[in-house]
Design a protein around this motif. Structure first.
Motif, PDB file in Angstrom:
ATOM      1  N   GLU A  53       0.835  -1.200   0.000  1.00 30.74           N
ATOM      2  CA  GLU A  53       0.000   0.000   0.000  1.00 30.74           C
ATOM      3  C   GLU A  53       0.873   1.255   0.000  1.00 30.74           C
ATOM      4  O   GLU A  53       1.721   1.423   0.874  1.00 30.74           O
ATOM      5  CB  GLU A  53      -0.908   0.031   1.238  1.00 30.74           C
ATOM      6  N   GLU A  54       0.666   2.104  -0.962  1.00 34.71           N
ATOM      7  CA  GLU A  54       1.484   3.312  -1.077  1.00 34.71           C
ATOM      8  C   GLU A  54       1.292   4.227   0.120  1.00 34.71           C
ATOM      9  O   GLU A  54       2.197   4.965   0.512  1.00 34.71           O
ATOM     10  CB  GLU A  54       1.137   4.060  -2.370  1.00 34.71           C
ATOM     11  N   SER A  55       0.111   4.175   0.752  1.00 37.46           N
ATOM     12  CA  SER A  55      -0.184   5.045   1.899  1.00 37.46           C
ATOM     13  C   SER A  55       0.717   4.730   3.097  1.00 37.46           C
ATOM     14  O   SER A  55       0.937   5.584   3.951  1.00 37.46           O
ATOM     15  CB  SER A  55      -1.649   4.895   2.310  1.00 37.46           C
ATOM     16  N   LYS A  56       1.231   3.510   3.150  1.00 36.38           N
ATOM     17  CA  LYS A  56       2.085   3.103   4.267  1.00 36.38           C
ATOM     18  C   LYS A  56       3.575   3.249   3.940  1.00 36.38           C
ATOM     19  O   LYS A  56       4.431   2.990   4.788  1.00 36.38           O
ATOM     20  CB  LYS A  56       1.790   1.643   4.647  1.00 36.38           C
ATOM     21  N   ARG A  57       3.871   3.642   2.699  1.00 37.29           N
ATOM     22  CA  ARG A  57       5.257   3.669   2.249  1.00 37.29           C
ATOM     23  C   ARG A  57       6.083   4.756   2.943  1.00 37.29           C
ATOM     24  O   ARG A  57       7.257   4.561   3.210  1.00 37.29           O
ATOM     25  CB  ARG A  57       5.277   3.882   0.729  1.00 37.29           C
ATOM     26  N   ASP A  58       5.466   5.911   3.242  1.00 36.25           N
ATOM     27  CA  ASP A  58       6.208   7.001   3.893  1.00 36.25           C
ATOM     28  C   ASP A  58       6.746   6.566   5.251  1.00 36.25           C
ATOM     29  O   ASP A  58       7.901   6.835   5.590  1.00 36.25           O
ATOM     30  CB  ASP A  58       5.317   8.234   4.065  1.00 36.25           C
ATOM     31  N   GLN A  59       5.889   5.886   6.031  1.00 35.06           N
ATOM     32  CA  GLN A  59       6.318   5.439   7.350  1.00 35.06           C
ATOM     33  C   GLN A  59       7.414   4.387   7.239  1.00 35.06           C
ATOM     34  O   GLN A  59       8.371   4.365   8.012  1.00 35.06           O
ATOM     35  CB  GLN A  59       5.121   4.858   8.130  1.00 35.06           C
TER      36      GLN A  59
END
Length: 399
Positions: A53-59
């Protein structure tokens, strides 16, 4: 003139063993190996844990930065604790920007080639710190660093004829002189686009020395073809001079790509640093060079004589150059960082090519290594097992 001074400095350098860095006991080595195994496991787990999931990539990326910070704080091998915060942040930012640019440029470029080019980006970042410039990444740095895998690997490929390499070099030399050259294939098209990247940052008329230095390394590349497919003996060909020109010029270009010009001291530092890195690379590649009949200072003598005195000369040259060059005066942390990493490259290369050294010498060198010989020899396989190529490819494809 500077080339002659460096050559004389090399010949004046002692070939006796004079290494005085701190030794590591057997029990300290075993402790460091356990610590490094923990680092390998953490990196392996981190790469495998990349979220789809790209939304979790920053973390996930922030976790990676935390992992790097933890390694730097606890590292006792590469002395990375000497990296000052500004340099650390600059290198981290440069790394991310370079990897993204490399993927955008060529999605099929192997990870090994990206790593090879990345090493040059880091050298430029180090030089930026030495010359007290801002630590930053640019299109010019990208263009030149990517020329490493594209041109070096092509010229080192034993499946490509010497005549084809000669013709490629002739066309590439014309392109570096600013001439319009019709590319012969997609490969050459990419090479010329990389030159475009440099020209975008440094217009030729304003920054002539950038292109003079690029042509200088190209001349070194052409001369280095003399080292291929021809077995020579010492004094038959000026192999040392070729290594000095090729290695020195490569880092000289790095220096010019920082701000377009250098003073004499900065030029001298780049040439000396590049020369010692070239000889260290020749030591690292001695087995492969012998196999392919590529003549270097190391491969010319390997198998005929023990390389102990040559390795001593390289170690002593490195220590003397780093300890006494004006560019590093008053920059103790930076000097120790660059010197230690250069020495580790040399010492590890000695162990990985130990059949070309006396047993007594290898035993002596082992005392200065952070790990045991057996651990070093098995490290590449361990990294391959722990950090699976498919996991790395998955990371590359999703970024």
């Amino acid at each position: 003139m500077i080339y002659n001074e460096l050559k004389e400095r090399w010949w004046r350098t002692s070939s006796l063993f004079k290494l005085t860095t701190e030794k590591t006991s057997y029990f300290q080595k075993k402790k460091k190996q356990k610590q490094f195994d923990v680092v390998i496991d953490k990196v392996s787990e981190y790469v495998k844990s990349m979220p789809k999931e790209e939304s979790k990539r920053d973390q996930w990326e922030k976790d990676g930065e935390t992992l790097l910070d933890e390694f730097i704080e606890k590292d006792s091998i590469l002395k990375m604790q000497y990296i000052e915060e500004k340099l650390k942040e600059g290198i981290s930012k440069s790394t991310k920007e370079f990897i993204k640019a490399a993927r955008d440029f060529d999605k099929k470029l192997p990870g090994e080639d990206i790593g090879q080019a990345m090493r040059n980006v880091w050298i430029i970042n180090m030089l930026q710190a030495v010359f007290q410039d801002n630590i930053k990444f640019s299109r010019a740095i990208f263009g030149y660093s990517m020329l490493y895998p594209y041109t070096d690997n092509y010229l080192d490929n034993t499946k490509i004829s010497k005549e084809d390499k000669k013709q490629f070099n002739n066309r590439f030399s014309l392109r570096l002189k600013g001439k319009k050259v019709l590319d012969q294939n997609r490969y050459e098209e990419k090479v010329y686009k990389l030159v475009d990247n440099i020209e975008e940052v440094f217009p030729r008329l304003e920054f002539p020395r950038v292109y003079e230095s690029l042509l200088k390394i190209q001349e070194g590349q052409i001369k280095s073809l003399m080292q291929q497919e021809t077995v020579t003996v010492p004094y038959d060909t000026d192999i040392m001079g070729i290594s000095l020109e090729k290695g020195g010029a490569s880092v000289l270009v790095d220096g010019y790509l920082i701000r377009g010009d250098l003073n004499k001291e900065e030029e001298e530092f780049c040439l000396g640093y590049g020369f010692l890195l070239q000889i260290a690379d020749d030591l690292q590649d001695v087995k492969e060079d012998l196999k392919n009949s590529h003549m270097t200072i190391m491969s010319q003598l390997a198998g005929k004589y023990d390389l102990d005195p040559l390795a001593n000369k390289l170690i002593n040259f490195t220590v003397d150059f780093m300890d006494n060059h004006n560019c590093l005066k008053g920059k103790d942390n930076l000097r120790e960082l660059i010197k230690n990493n250069s020495l580790m490259l040399i010492l590890f290369s000695i162990i990985l090519s130990r059949e070309y050294f006396s047993d007594k010498y290898v035993k002596k060198i082992e005392g200065y290594l952070p790990f045991t010989i057996e651990y070093i020899e098995g490290l590449k396989d361990k990294l391959s097992r722990k950090i699976n190529r498919k996991d790395v490819q998955n990371y590359e494809q999703n970024n």
